[in-house]
Design a protein around this motif. Structure first.
Motif, PDB file in Angstrom:
ATOM      1  N   MET A  31      27.880  12.912 -23.580  1.00  0.00           N
ATOM      2  CA  MET A  31      27.679  11.505 -23.756  1.00  0.00           C
ATOM      3  C   MET A  31      28.882  10.757 -23.186  1.00  0.00           C
ATOM      4  SD  MET A  31      27.848   9.492 -27.451  1.00  0.00           S
ATOM      5  CE  MET A  31      27.205  10.901 -28.230  1.00  0.00           C
ATOM      6  N   PHE A  32      28.603   9.638 -22.515  1.00  0.00           N
ATOM      7  CA  PHE A  32      29.665   8.736 -22.068  1.00  0.00           C
ATOM      8  C   PHE A  32      29.876   7.684 -23.144  1.00  0.00           C
ATOM      9  CE2 PHE A  32      28.293  10.204 -17.863  1.00  0.00           C
ATOM     10  CZ  PHE A  32      29.504  10.360 -17.217  1.00  0.00           C
ATOM     11  N   GLU A  33      31.113   7.427 -23.485  1.00  0.00           N
ATOM     12  CA  GLU A  33      31.457   6.336 -24.393  1.00  0.00           C
ATOM     13  C   GLU A  33      32.216   5.280 -23.601  1.00  0.00           C
ATOM     14  OE1 GLU A  33      31.983   8.752 -28.589  1.00  0.00           O
ATOM     15  OE2 GLU A  33      33.783   8.106 -27.533  1.00  0.00           O
ATOM     16  N   ILE A  34      31.757   4.034 -23.705  1.00  0.00           N
ATOM     17  CA  ILE A  34      32.472   2.894 -23.135  1.00  0.00           C
ATOM     18  C   ILE A  34      33.219   2.220 -24.281  1.00  0.00           C
ATOM     19  CG2 ILE A  34      32.253   0.612 -22.077  1.00  0.00           C
ATOM     20  CD1 ILE A  34      29.749   1.588 -20.662  1.00  0.00           C
ATOM     21  N   TYR A  35      34.484   1.917 -24.051  1.00  0.00           N
ATOM     22  CA  TYR A  35      35.274   1.242 -25.078  1.00  0.00           C
ATOM     23  C   TYR A  35      36.304   0.339 -24.416  1.00  0.00           C
ATOM     24  CZ  TYR A  35      38.898   4.701 -24.044  1.00  0.00           C
ATOM     25  OH  TYR A  35      39.838   5.477 -23.413  1.00  0.00           O
ATOM     26  N   GLN A  36      36.852  -0.560 -25.217  1.00  0.00           N
ATOM     27  CA  GLN A  36      37.902  -1.450 -24.738  1.00  0.00           C
ATOM     28  C   GLN A  36      39.232  -0.972 -25.312  1.00  0.00           C
ATOM     29  OE1 GLN A  36      36.583  -5.455 -25.399  1.00  0.00           O
ATOM     30  NE2 GLN A  36      37.802  -6.246 -23.731  1.00  0.00           N
ATOM     31  N   ASP A  37      40.244  -0.802 -24.434  1.00  0.00           N
ATOM     32  CA  ASP A  37      41.545  -0.331 -24.902  1.00  0.00           C
ATOM     33  C   ASP A  37      42.367  -1.494 -25.471  1.00  0.00           C
ATOM     34  OD1 ASP A  37      42.690  -1.670 -22.712  1.00  0.00           O
ATOM     35  OD2 ASP A  37      42.998   0.160 -21.558  1.00  0.00           O
ATOM     36  N   LYS A  38      43.563  -1.190 -25.935  1.00  0.00           N
ATOM     37  CA  LYS A  38      44.411  -2.208 -26.568  1.00  0.00           C
ATOM     38  C   LYS A  38      44.796  -3.325 -25.614  1.00  0.00           C
ATOM     39  CE  LYS A  38      46.220   0.906 -30.045  1.00  0.00           C
ATOM     40  NZ  LYS A  38      47.256   1.817 -30.428  1.00  0.00           N
ATOM     41  N   ALA A  39      44.812  -3.020 -24.305  1.00  0.00           N
ATOM     42  CA  ALA A  39      45.150  -4.037 -23.298  1.00  0.00           C
ATOM     43  C   ALA A  39      43.939  -4.868 -22.892  1.00  0.00           C
ATOM     44  CB  ALA A  39      45.742  -3.363 -22.063  1.00  0.00           C
ATOM     45  N   GLY A  40      42.770  -4.567 -23.482  1.00  0.00           N
ATOM     46  CA  GLY A  40      41.561  -5.328 -23.181  1.00  0.00           C
ATOM     47  C   GLY A  40      40.778  -4.805 -21.991  1.00  0.00           C
ATOM     48  N   GLU A  41      41.201  -3.652 -21.429  1.00  0.00           N
ATOM     49  CA  GLU A  41      40.481  -3.081 -20.300  1.00  0.00           C
ATOM     50  C   GLU A  41      39.352  -2.178 -20.799  1.00  0.00           C
ATOM     51  OE1 GLU A  41      43.350  -2.852 -16.532  1.00  0.00           O
ATOM     52  OE2 GLU A  41      43.713  -1.258 -17.983  1.00  0.00           O
ATOM     53  N   PHE A  42      38.309  -2.090 -19.991  1.00  0.00           N
ATOM     54  CA  PHE A  42      37.176  -1.224 -20.316  1.00  0.00           C
ATOM     55  C   PHE A  42      37.426   0.154 -19.729  1.00  0.00           C
ATOM     56  CE2 PHE A  42      35.540  -5.480 -20.620  1.00  0.00           C
ATOM     57  CZ  PHE A  42      34.765  -5.424 -21.765  1.00  0.00           C
ATOM     58  N   ARG A  43      37.122   1.168 -20.516  1.00  0.00           N
ATOM     59  CA  ARG A  43      37.306   2.562 -20.102  1.00  0.00           C
ATOM     60  C   ARG A  43      36.095   3.360 -20.555  1.00  0.00           C
ATOM     61  NH1 ARG A  43      42.650   4.060 -18.881  1.00  0.00           N
ATOM     62  NH2 ARG A  43      44.116   2.356 -19.173  1.00  0.00           N
ATOM     63  N   PHE A  44      35.904   4.510 -19.914  1.00  0.00           N
ATOM     64  CA  PHE A  44      34.893   5.435 -20.401  1.00  0.00           C
ATOM     65  C   PHE A  44      35.513   6.803 -20.596  1.00  0.00           C
ATOM     66  CE2 PHE A  44      34.303   5.838 -15.747  1.00  0.00           C
ATOM     67  CZ  PHE A  44      34.395   7.216 -15.597  1.00  0.00           C
ATOM     68  N   ARG A  45      34.882   7.572 -21.456  1.00  0.00           N
ATOM     69  CA  ARG A  45      35.231   8.980 -21.624  1.00  0.00           C
ATOM     70  C   ARG A  45      33.915   9.748 -21.731  1.00  0.00           C
ATOM     71  NH1 ARG A  45      38.163   6.881 -26.681  1.00  0.00           N
ATOM     72  NH2 ARG A  45      36.400   6.309 -27.973  1.00  0.00           N
ATOM     73  N   LEU A  46      33.915  10.920 -21.133  1.00  0.00           N
ATOM     74  CA  LEU A  46      32.772  11.820 -21.229  1.00  0.00           C
ATOM     75  C   LEU A  46      33.098  12.857 -22.272  1.00  0.00           C
ATOM     76  CD1 LEU A  46      30.041  12.930 -20.192  1.00  0.00           C
ATOM     77  CD2 LEU A  46      31.341  14.198 -18.466  1.00  0.00           C
TER      78      LEU A  46
END
Length: 108
Positions: A1-16
């Motif tokens: 599953m891919f998870e999209i999240y926002q980091d502390k700096a407000g950037e969007f990231r994904f992790r598989l």
């Protein structure tokens, strides 16, 4: 599953994540969610070809890999592995799981 999240700096990231919930690939930060979603699509497409993976040993003698797009840009980076075999298993997991993985948004 891919998870999209926002980091502390407000950037969007994904992790598989693998079926065992281990992180197997992570992205750089994207300013817009659409860029992050495009990154996921690029992983799904490029993960099918073993030649897009770059296996590396770090200065601390651990192993990791990058997944690259056709233009050579890194689109995902693995966790650190204790052995080359572990990193190769990680590549195989990305190749098997990424193309059909669902995408969910999560709070970090």
């Amino acid at each position: 599953m891919f998870e999209i999240y926002q980091d502390k700096a407000g950037e969007f990231r994904f992790r598989l994540k693998a079926k065992n919930h281990q992180n197997i690939l992570a992205s750089e930060g994207y300013a817009q969610k659409a860029g992050c979603q495009n990154g996921i699509e690029s992983v799904k497409k490029n993960a099918k070809d073993a030649s897009n993976f770059e296996l590396k040993q770090t200065v601390s003698e651990k192993w990791m890999f990058n997944l690259k797009a056709a233009n050579g840009q890194v689109i995902g980076t693995s966790q650190m592995y204790e052995s080359e075999a572990g990193a190769k298993n990680g590549i195989e997991s990305v190749m098997n799981n990424a193309p059909d993985a669902e995408v969910v948004e999560v709070d970090n």
